[in-house]
Design a protein around this motif. Sequence first.
Motif: not given
Lengths: 203, 536
Positions: B355-360
């Motif tokens: 998720c946090s990668e996707n957000i970036s």
Amino acid sequence: MAMEDYDYLFKIVLIGNAGVGKTCLVRRFTQGLFPPGQGATIGVDFMIKTVEIKGVKVKLQIWDTAGQERFRSITQSYYRSANALILTYDITCEDSFRCLPEWLREIEQYANNQVVTILVGNKIDLADKREVHRQRAEEFAEAQNMLYLETSAKESDNVEKLFLDLACVLIREAKQNTLDNNDSAPMPGEGKNISYLSCCNVN
Amino acid sequence: MDEFGSPAVRRSNAAAFSSVRTETIESLTDLDDLERVYAQLCAEEKRLYQAIQRADDILDLKFCTDGVQTALRNQDYEQAAAHIHRYLSLDQSVIELSRQGGESTAVDASLALLQEAELSLKALVTKRLEEAVVTGIARIVETHQPIVETYYGPGRLYTLLTHLQKECDVQAQKVRRITADFEIADATAAESIIREHQQCLERLLKDCQLSCTVQELIGYYIPMEEYYMRETVNKAVAMDTAEAGQLSSSMVDDVFYIVKKCISRALTSGSSDCVCAMINHAISALETDFREVLVTKLRAGFPASTLQDLHRGVTSAVSLMQSSLQQGKIQSLGIESQEQAKTAYLVTLNNVQVCSENISTLKKNLESDCAKLFSQVAGSEQAQAKIDSCLSDLVNTASKLKDLLQEEFSEYEANDPWVQQLVVQLEQLMAEFKVKKVACVFIVDDDVRSDGGRVCPQVGLYPVIYDTLTSLMTSLIAMELEKTIFKSSFSRVSEILDYWGPNSGPLTWRLTPAEVRQVLALRVDFRSEDIKRLRL
Ligand SMILES: Nc1nc2c(ncn2[C@@H]2O[C@H](COP(=O)(O)OP(=O)(O)OP(=O)(O)O)[C@@H](O)[C@H]2O)c(=O)[nH]1
Ligand SMILES: [Mg+2]
């Protein structure tokens, strides 16, 4: 991420009925002027000002929202991430004061529960047209757990104080939060019962 | 005018101007002096040039003043604009100087006329523009709608609108040309004046009825888009599945697809307020609802499920024991542990990371999309600043999710709920075990009594049963503990070797190398080659 030139960044959102003087307050604070013939805000305006308080650099991100009902769905989306809300009414307009409970409901619904709210009665330069007594507003603010301040964007009365005091409160809260997170006891003088509004030396 | 310009004439003029210095030249003896005189002459020449230029400008000024009046009278706005353009490009200092000369009143009058003309032309253009583009078209639609619908039938308004849209595009093109004209007019002006003009123009366009209506329309659109986003995100969560061997589950990618779609759609409005509002709503969906889902899954967590397995394992061991005893033999027990719950926990941990990668990624994509879209539009600085601020909030969301992982890990480190839960569960287990043990003994008693043919030394049986159960329990618990240790203690596969074989010290592991590998394979962050390569 690039090194930013500030110690704290806070988001301040101004809300309140149309025509109470939100835009004028922001322009007075950020640009030092009282705009002649200021038109109604459409959607949201955005301004930044960095201030220094006791050697601490604070970047204030100020979102000036439209008071008109028809732009509400745009402005509401900004409540949640706000660190502070400036709820403004016009002391010469009873109507703008009577709408406050409605605004509080909006805050309740959309803002995060740590948000600092300050009630501002603007246009005190028009003393002879005053419709809302100071005491009444103060009592209302106290009952709702809000700070209270009266201003004049036109005469530049209390405008600096408004934003700087708010910055002070926010710094205090931020420090308190890191203390809580580190699970250590509060430092002397950092207690909750210190009056926030007297903590800053505005000049 | 022209002969003034020829170099020969200019030189002779200059010479005449400095006739006093001719004598000086005659008496010159060294080169230095000559150079100085030459420099003086050049300065004279330059001043002369400026004088000529000024004369030119004053003439131009008059020409412009007359021209602009005629042009305005004839409604020839292009020509009027050209005159004003010429006036604006005149050197302001020259104009100031001219006002101090003998003709000052005349020049002042010209200037006043020109400034007035400039203002009235601007006002006129603005008015015409609004009339033509907005009111004009709206009026056409309004007046023609009943006629079209009456005579051509209801569906035909579309045809009218297509034609009107074409005209609208043409007009819009003109608006853009005018913006360009303004820019040219300001080309020589000071930076602050340019900015002021731009701001005026932006405000003009921003405050016009059209953009108010657009904002209002956006106001209606946003709640719908937000509702759609929330509902579909919920749906993605409800439909969440994890394929075997997949590191994360379907909902992470689904959710980000939805969020990306919604913001992209908002982006097509071309309104920064619209985009910002949707980014804000996306952030709140991710930070509240979706985060809640992840937190709940993490809380359901890994340790609890392991203990449940353990519990289940021992319970079934006890019942197996009972039946084995009834059949007169003890089977070797294969305990099928439920790996699903554990995998689910690990997938969730992974989900948070993804998720946090996707957000970036989302932030980067939006950043470039917005830059492309808003770079040419009037008021782009303000728009860009707003969007940047909202996007940086989006990135904060990523780090808040990462904090979730950190929290999870440090919580385990700080007050290891595994051990706490283990103690509780073991107490339960022991209580149950005592009951079962007693039951077991009764069954055995019954057995012996009903079937005397069996070789079963009754008295010696109690300690055997007790010992067997105890050691079974111990080894079950120990095995599960070991599995947990192997599964969660190491951050790299090779670290295991520090505790294995010759390095194991006083420990004797119950797990076989094969079982260790099996356990390690559950770690999504370990590569299977590394596990295979491990020399155990
Ligand atoms: N006398 C006086 N007039 C003020 C003051 N502040 C604002 N005004 C006037 O009040 C009117 C509205 O001010 P704005 O700042 O545009 O009000 P707003 O709250 O931003 O309104 P919306 O953008 O529509 O929500 C303008 O005509 C201002 O000149 C003040 O302190 N004193
Ligand atoms: Mg405003």
